[in-house]
Motif scaffolding. Sequence first.
Motif, mmCIF file in Angstrom:
data_model
loop_
_atom_site.group_PDB
_atom_site.id
_atom_site.type_symbol
_atom_site.label_atom_id
_atom_site.label_comp_id
_atom_site.label_asym_id
_atom_site.label_seq_id
_atom_site.Cartn_x
_atom_site.Cartn_y
_atom_site.Cartn_z
ATOM 1 N N UNK A 147 0.724 -1.342 0.059
ATOM 2 C CA UNK A 147 0.028 0.040 -0.249
ATOM 3 C C UNK A 147 0.698 1.030 -0.015
ATOM 4 N N UNK A 148 2.071 1.251 0.834
ATOM 5 C CA UNK A 148 2.678 2.636 1.064
ATOM 6 C C UNK A 148 3.448 2.873 -0.055
ATOM 7 N N UNK A 149 4.098 1.644 -0.747
ATOM 8 C CA UNK A 149 4.765 1.593 -1.907
ATOM 9 C C UNK A 149 3.693 2.275 -3.251
ATOM 10 N N UNK A 150 2.768 1.604 -3.310
ATOM 11 C CA UNK A 150 1.507 2.051 -4.340
ATOM 12 C C UNK A 150 1.459 3.519 -3.859
ATOM 13 N N UNK A 151 1.191 4.183 -2.958
ATOM 14 C CA UNK A 151 1.076 5.320 -2.804
ATOM 15 C C UNK A 151 2.275 6.224 -3.170
ATOM 16 N N UNK A 152 3.282 5.947 -3.003
ATOM 17 C CA UNK A 152 4.693 6.530 -3.694
ATOM 18 C C UNK A 152 4.786 6.358 -5.025
ATOM 19 N N UNK A 153 4.628 5.211 -5.563
ATOM 20 C CA UNK A 153 4.713 4.948 -7.069
ATOM 21 C C UNK A 153 3.513 5.815 -7.687
ATOM 22 N N UNK A 154 2.235 5.821 -7.263
ATOM 23 C CA UNK A 154 1.205 6.702 -7.835
ATOM 24 C C UNK A 154 1.695 8.125 -7.758
ATOM 25 N N UNK A 155 2.028 8.604 -6.753
ATOM 26 C CA UNK A 155 2.372 10.006 -6.630
ATOM 27 C C UNK A 155 3.288 10.383 -7.636
ATOM 28 N N UNK A 156 4.490 9.597 -7.821
ATOM 29 C CA UNK A 156 5.418 9.613 -8.648
ATOM 30 C C UNK A 156 5.071 9.892 -10.352
ATOM 31 N N UNK A 157 3.987 8.712 -10.462
ATOM 32 C CA UNK A 157 3.574 8.579 -11.702
ATOM 33 C C UNK A 157 2.824 9.669 -12.077
ATOM 34 N N UNK A 158 1.970 10.336 -11.348
ATOM 35 C CA UNK A 158 1.185 11.362 -11.518
ATOM 36 C C UNK A 158 1.975 12.866 -11.653
ATOM 37 N N UNK A 159 2.918 12.851 -10.997
ATOM 38 C CA UNK A 159 3.734 14.039 -10.983
ATOM 39 C C UNK A 159 4.539 14.143 -12.509
ATOM 40 N N UNK A 160 5.103 12.709 -12.925
ATOM 41 C CA UNK A 160 5.679 12.701 -14.023
ATOM 42 C C UNK A 160 4.846 12.912 -15.453
ATOM 43 N N UNK A 161 3.459 12.608 -15.239
ATOM 44 C CA UNK A 161 2.413 12.558 -16.236
ATOM 45 C C UNK A 161 2.303 14.221 -16.211
ATOM 46 N N UNK A 162 1.980 14.766 -15.026
ATOM 47 C CA UNK A 162 1.619 16.365 -15.284
ATOM 48 C C UNK A 162 2.830 17.100 -15.545
ATOM 49 N N UNK A 163 3.969 16.694 -15.319
ATOM 50 C CA UNK A 163 4.962 17.702 -15.836
ATOM 51 C C UNK A 163 5.356 17.342 -17.309
ATOM 52 N N UNK A 164 5.105 16.306 -17.749
ATOM 53 C CA UNK A 164 5.270 15.996 -19.265
ATOM 54 C C UNK A 164 4.058 16.661 -20.225
ATOM 55 N N UNK A 165 2.871 16.899 -19.423
ATOM 56 C CA UNK A 165 1.926 17.343 -20.238
ATOM 57 C C UNK A 165 2.301 18.658 -21.182
#
Length: 104
Positions: free
Chosen positions: A53-71
Amino acid sequence: MPKLVKVYLQQIAIGFGLSAVFTAILLYMNVGNLGHLVFNSSDGLLGLFLIFFFNGLVFAGVQFAIRIMRMGYDDDDDDDDDRGTSIRSFDPVPVRVSAQDGRR
């Protein structure tokens, strides 16, 4: 559903998928004797869930941040109308300034 919410849910799914793979690799490689601890302890499944769960929170946050920055780099979402125009430059012109002697 707004586009940003769809992107967020997609990145959460990717993040938790990566977390599942990461947790499986941790158990398979028995890093820090984690596999033995999880499978031979009474609270091992709780620990396994918390790692996932906690790794999922971290990985999801990083994935979302990368996606937003690449927009901003997507070619199909380009709202920038100034592409192709040259940057205006100017030639500096020297100006003569008279200096007065400050001594009396």
